[in-house]
Structures are given as C-alpha cells and as structure tokens.
Design an enzyme around this catalytic site. Structure first.
Site, PDB file in Angstrom:
ATOM      1  N   ARG A   1      30.224   5.709  -9.058  1.00  0.00           N
ATOM      2  CA  ARG A   1      28.798   5.406  -9.230  1.00  0.00           C
ATOM      3  C   ARG A   1      28.111   6.365 -10.208  1.00  0.00           C
ATOM      4  NH1 ARG A   1      28.485   0.278  -7.308  1.00  0.00           N
ATOM      5  NH2 ARG A   1      29.312   0.137  -5.174  1.00  0.00           N
TER       6      ARG A   1
ATOM      7  N   THR B   1      30.605  -7.394  -4.794  1.00  0.00           N
ATOM      8  CA  THR B   1      30.506  -6.803  -3.460  1.00  0.00           C
ATOM      9  C   THR B   1      29.930  -7.796  -2.457  1.00  0.00           C
ATOM     10  OG1 THR B   1      30.125  -4.645  -4.458  1.00  0.00           O
ATOM     11  CG2 THR B   1      29.566  -4.874  -2.134  1.00  0.00           C
TER      12      THR B   1
ATOM     13  N   GLN C   1      29.227   5.457 -13.764  1.00  0.00           N
ATOM     14  CA  GLN C   1      28.630   4.183 -14.138  1.00  0.00           C
ATOM     15  C   GLN C   1      27.137   4.317 -14.440  1.00  0.00           C
ATOM     16  OE1 GLN C   1      29.401   1.019 -11.344  1.00  0.00           O
ATOM     17  NE2 GLN C   1      27.982  -0.383 -12.327  1.00  0.00           N
TER      18      GLN C   1
ATOM     19  N   ASP D   1      34.610  -9.730 -13.096  1.00  0.00           N
ATOM     20  CA  ASP D   1      33.987  -9.363 -11.822  1.00  0.00           C
ATOM     21  C   ASP D   1      32.547  -9.863 -11.802  1.00  0.00           C
ATOM     22  OD1 ASP D   1      34.103  -8.115  -9.271  1.00  0.00           O
ATOM     23  OD2 ASP D   1      32.901  -6.465 -10.049  1.00  0.00           O
TER      24      ASP D   1
ATOM     25  N   HIS E   1      23.520  -7.665  -1.505  1.00  0.00           N
ATOM     26  CA  HIS E   1      23.971  -6.496  -2.258  1.00  0.00           C
ATOM     27  C   HIS E   1      23.072  -6.251  -3.470  1.00  0.00           C
ATOM     28  CE1 HIS E   1      26.580  -3.636  -4.281  1.00  0.00           C
ATOM     29  NE2 HIS E   1      26.638  -4.438  -5.341  1.00  0.00           N
TER      30      HIS E   1
ATOM     31  N   ARG F   1      15.388   0.313  -8.787  1.00  0.00           N
ATOM     32  CA  ARG F   1      14.132  -0.159  -9.376  1.00  0.00           C
ATOM     33  C   ARG F   1      13.072  -0.242  -8.295  1.00  0.00           C
ATOM     34  NH1 ARG F   1      18.048  -3.433 -11.449  1.00  0.00           N
ATOM     35  NH2 ARG F   1      17.543  -5.088  -9.964  1.00  0.00           N
TER      36      ARG F   1
ATOM     37  N   LYS G   1      34.373   1.693 -13.704  1.00  0.00           N
ATOM     38  CA  LYS G   1      35.006   0.599 -12.963  1.00  0.00           C
ATOM     39  C   LYS G   1      36.458   0.360 -13.368  1.00  0.00           C
ATOM     40  CE  LYS G   1      32.864  -2.136 -10.820  1.00  0.00           C
ATOM     41  NZ  LYS G   1      32.607  -2.266  -9.372  1.00  0.00           N
TER      42      LYS G   1
ATOM     43  N   TYR H   1      26.235   2.817 -18.213  1.00  0.00           N
ATOM     44  CA  TYR H   1      26.162   1.351 -18.210  1.00  0.00           C
ATOM     45  C   TYR H   1      25.035   0.760 -19.052  1.00  0.00           C
ATOM     46  CZ  TYR H   1      22.206   0.741 -14.963  1.00  0.00           C
ATOM     47  OH  TYR H   1      20.964   0.718 -14.379  1.00  0.00           O
TER      48      TYR H   1
ATOM     49  N   GLU I   1      25.439   1.281  -0.458  1.00  0.00           N
ATOM     50  CA  GLU I   1      24.454   0.663   0.427  1.00  0.00           C
ATOM     51  C   GLU I   1      24.470   1.278   1.829  1.00  0.00           C
ATOM     52  OE1 GLU I   1      24.462  -3.904  -0.219  1.00  0.00           O
ATOM     53  OE2 GLU I   1      26.408  -3.143  -0.894  1.00  0.00           O
TER      54      GLU I   1
ATOM     55  N   ASP J   1      37.129  -3.322  -5.537  1.00  0.00           N
ATOM     56  CA  ASP J   1      36.832  -2.911  -6.912  1.00  0.00           C
ATOM     57  C   ASP J   1      36.179  -1.529  -6.876  1.00  0.00           C
ATOM     58  OD1 ASP J   1      36.929  -3.361  -9.638  1.00  0.00           O
ATOM     59  OD2 ASP J   1      34.925  -4.203  -9.714  1.00  0.00           O
TER      60      ASP J   1
ATOM     61  N   GLU K   1      35.397  -7.021  -1.784  1.00  0.00           N
ATOM     62  CA  GLU K   1      35.247  -8.281  -2.497  1.00  0.00           C
ATOM     63  C   GLU K   1      36.352  -9.261  -2.107  1.00  0.00           C
ATOM     64  OE1 GLU K   1      34.570  -8.174  -6.680  1.00  0.00           O
ATOM     65  OE2 GLU K   1      33.702  -6.138  -6.661  1.00  0.00           O
TER      66      GLU K   1
ATOM     67  N   THR L   1      41.490  -1.348  -9.665  1.00  0.00           N
ATOM     68  CA  THR L   1      41.015  -2.421  -8.787  1.00  0.00           C
ATOM     69  C   THR L   1      42.190  -2.793  -7.899  1.00  0.00           C
ATOM     70  OG1 THR L   1      39.462  -3.276 -10.445  1.00  0.00           O
ATOM     71  CG2 THR L   1      40.105  -4.765  -8.673  1.00  0.00           C
TER      72      THR L   1
ATOM     73  N   GLU M   1      34.077  -1.337  -3.218  1.00  0.00           N
ATOM     74  CA  GLU M   1      33.361  -2.606  -3.255  1.00  0.00           C
ATOM     75  C   GLU M   1      34.252  -3.638  -2.567  1.00  0.00           C
ATOM     76  OE1 GLU M   1      31.983  -3.661  -7.154  1.00  0.00           O
ATOM     77  OE2 GLU M   1      30.332  -2.219  -7.051  1.00  0.00           O
TER      78      GLU M   1
ATOM     79  N   TYR N   1      28.746 -10.634  -9.383  1.00  0.00           N
ATOM     80  CA  TYR N   1      27.694  -9.889  -8.687  1.00  0.00           C
ATOM     81  C   TYR N   1      26.931 -10.913  -7.853  1.00  0.00           C
ATOM     82  CZ  TYR N   1      23.862  -6.303  -8.692  1.00  0.00           C
ATOM     83  OH  TYR N   1      22.915  -5.350  -8.380  1.00  0.00           O
TER      84      TYR N   1
END
Length: 407
Positions: free
Chosen positions: A231, A341, A234, A120, A127, A136, A247, A238, A355, A227, A195, A251, A193, A122
């Site tokens: 959250r 995503t 994760q 998978d 996104h 962050r 995850k 992670y 989001e 997917d 995708e 899927t 997600e 990114y």
C-alpha cells in the site's frame, strides 16, 4: 470387511463428484507434470485414467498443463466433465480408475495453466467505498465512473504464483504525506486482497468484442486469488497511471480451478443497479444470473479475520469480460482476470487489511500479537465454498502464501 475405495467420498464432502476441480501435479518420485482432478482427499491422474479406459480425451488430459483443454472449447469442457463424472461414480470403472488415485498430501501442486495476460478489476462497491472514504474524506467515496463501467488495470502475468509459494516482501519508493522526500526500502504496509480469479479458455478474434451472452463460451472456470498489495509503494507511484510496483511483485492463485458448470447452483443475481447501464453491460434481461454466491474466509496464521461474500459484488465476471474486450482487445487461452477485492457491508466482511484496520488506525488482534499490516513470517490463507445442487457444498481450493523478508 472389504477395504473402502477412495472413490467412496463421504456424504457432505465439498470435493465430491459434484465438484471435480482441475489442477496439475507431480510427485516426489515422478517429476512429470500431469493433469489431476480432485476427488475427496485424493487426486486422480486424469490422463492415465483416460488412457486406461481407452477414452478419446486421453490426448487432452495427458498433458503437463490445462491449456490444451482450455483451448478445446466449451463442448469439450462439458464432454470431458461428463466422462470424468462417470469414471469416479460408475463402479464398473473402478478397476481401471483406482490405480491412478493418490492421496492429496503426496501430490506436488503446480500452476495449472500457462498464464497469458492478467487483468485486475475493482468490482466491490463496499471495498471501493471504504477506500474512497479513507483517501478522499472530503469528496465522494466513489469516482464518477464507478457505477458506469468495471474499473480495471493490466497487471503482470509473469508473477502469478501457485498457492504455497513464499511471497518476498517487496521494496520500492515510498513517501508519507509528511515526509520531505521519498525513501527506498521494504514495504511497511504489505496487504492482502481476497479475490476470485477467472481463467479464459477459448480465445477471441482481435477487433471483435465478446458480448455478455458469450461469457460461458470463453471462461473455463474460477478459483481463489490473493492479489498482494504494497500500500505504501502504491500510494506514492499510482498517480496518474495506476498500480505498478505496489502490485506486480506477486499474485497468488489456487492450484485448483473449479469449472463453471460445477457452480450452476451458486448462480445469483448481482446487486440492484443505481444507474442505467450501456447496452454492452446491461444484463437485466439475461436468462442466467451473473453473480456467484461464494463464501470466502480469510485467515492469518490460522486465525480467521474476515468472511467476504462474493455475492455482493456490483460488477459480474461476464460484465468484466465484456468491458475488457469491448474495444476489440482479444482474449488468449490462459488469460486470467481478478474480481478485485471482495468486501461486504460489515466490518468482518472486509477482504483487505487496509479496510479491516482502516489504513492502520485500528489494529486487529491475533493470537501472536496485533497487526495493522503483514509481518514477515505471517501466512495468509483464503478458503471458500459455494452452494451446490441438492444441498451440497462445492469447495474451492485454498490459496495460501507466507511472507518472507526482502532480499
């Protein structure tokens, strides 16, 4: 008045003879799995039709999985597609073909290929930027490597499931920033997600990278992919190695694979690059644009919540394949990789609830109540179309899943 043939597909149908996606089906009266090709509202038993017509492709099409066809390579893919197109468009073939058509609603659809590995990515700048701003807020939204390579991770191939399969709410450890210690229980931030997935046909040799120019020699087709993401699980697990239990529980993939050849008119240039790319990823001089103009719709319980545009993806599927193999990792027939995503620059184009609700801060309104993340009983459906030749539309088979309570 003579009865209309199922092969007389109405003009404008996104599953006309310009599309012809592949799947695998059975029926309630015959549990044998067979390769099917969708035409309008019907499924053609491709193996039976090939046998009836004395086709040399009967051996490839008379299988319970797409894997032998995938492994046969690009020349076979092209030739089989040409034959199928002739079978459904030439009136002279109708007496042999029509007995092997059945209404779509009578078909039981299965995972159409045997999955080898699953990766998978990114690849959406929108996104990745949104996620970076959330988690962050005092730093750069994108990590320093993001515009230099397609970031990805290896997922769990054994839990790819076909559209329509219920998704059990996963349980695991979670810890909010203010919690003194982790707790165990069902995810309370279950997400989607939206995708696009790609399936590999022709394998590659261990130790030999696959260059950009060989993308179409190895990738058979694409499909919609959801997917699912827990959250909260994760977020706790992670660091430092990335997604794991958050995850790997499920899927969902479409039951229909659209061959790349059906999407020639949907090719589009990717967004402009902000930094020079290393040679193995540099597609500036490619003779075919690497992006695909796919228009995705995300619905929850039948209500549209987003329209993510795949044309905005920063990294292309060819670049993802090149990066995935540049260290010499080999491809196997049935390898699947997801785009990551799909999100666009506008709020209504975001392909995840993370989001859309800004990590639960802003609930979205559904007819049956507000949502920040998914509740038990919610059904998520992804659909999509792409521009085809001469003003047609190419439909991508939907992918749907219903959330059921943890066990």
């Amino acid at each position: 008045m003579p009865q209309q043939s199922p092969l007389d597909v109405p003009e404008g149908d996104p599953f006309g003879p310009h599309n012809l996606p592949y799947g695998v089906f059975s029926t309630s009266g015959d549990t044998r799995r067979r390769i099917g090709v969708r035409i309008g509202g019907y499924v053609l038993d491709a193996g039976a039709a090939a046998a009836a017509l004395g086709s040399p492709y009967a051996g490839l099409l008379g299988r319970p999985s797409l894997n032998p066809l995938l492994a046969a390579g690009r020349t076979a893919w092209r030739d089989v597609r040409r034959a199928l197109t002739a079978w459904v468009t030439d009136p002279g073939h109708r007496p042999a073909v029509e007995p092997h058509l059945l209404p779509l609603e009578e078909a039981v659809l299965h995972l159409p290929y045997e999955v080898a590995d699953y990766v998978d990515f990114y690849a959406s700048e929108h996104h990745a930027t949104n996620v970076g701003k959330m988690f962050r807020p005092d730093g750069d939204a994108l990590t320093p490597n993001w515009k230099h390579l397609p970031i990805g991770y290896h997922g769990r191939s054994g839990t790819l499931v076909v559209s329509g399969t219920d998704v059990v709410r996963p349980s695991g450890q979670r810890k909010a920033p203010t919690d003194p210690a982790p707790v165990f229980g069902p995810s309370v931030k279950l997400d989607i997600e939206a995708e696009v997935g790609f399936v590999v046909g022709t394998p590659s040799e261990l130790g030999r990278p696959v260059p950009l120019a060989e993308f179409e020699d190895h990738v058979f087709g694409l499909f919609l992919l959801n997917d699912w993401s827990a959250r909260d699980i994760q977020a706790w697990e992670y660091v430092p190695l990335g997604p794991f239990l958050g995850k790997s529980f499920a899927t969902s993939v479409s039951a229909w694979v659209t061959p790349l050849e059906a999407l020639d008119a949907a090719r589009t240039a990717p967004p402009a690059r902000d930094f020079p790319l290393l040679p193995y990823l540099d597609d500036a001089d490619s003779d075919r644009p690497g992006g695909f103009d796919l228009h995705i719709t995300v619905s929850i319980n039948g209500q549209e919540v987003a329209r993510p545009p795949f044309a905005t993806m920063y990294w292309t599927a060819a670049q993802q394949l090149a990066h995935m193999t540049v260290n010499g990792a080999s491809l196997r027939t049935g390898d699947v990789y997801g785009s990551g995503t799909v999100s666009g620059p506008e709020v209504g184009q975001r392909g995840s609830l993370l989001e859309l609700t800004w990590n639960g801060r802003d609930a979205i309104e559904l007819a049956d109540g507000k949502r920040t993340f998914l509740e038990d009983g919610d059904t998520v459906t992804l659909t999509a179309w792409a521009p085809g030749a001469n003003g047609t539309r190419v439909g991508l088979g939907e992918v749907t899943g219903r959330i059921v309570g943890s066990r």
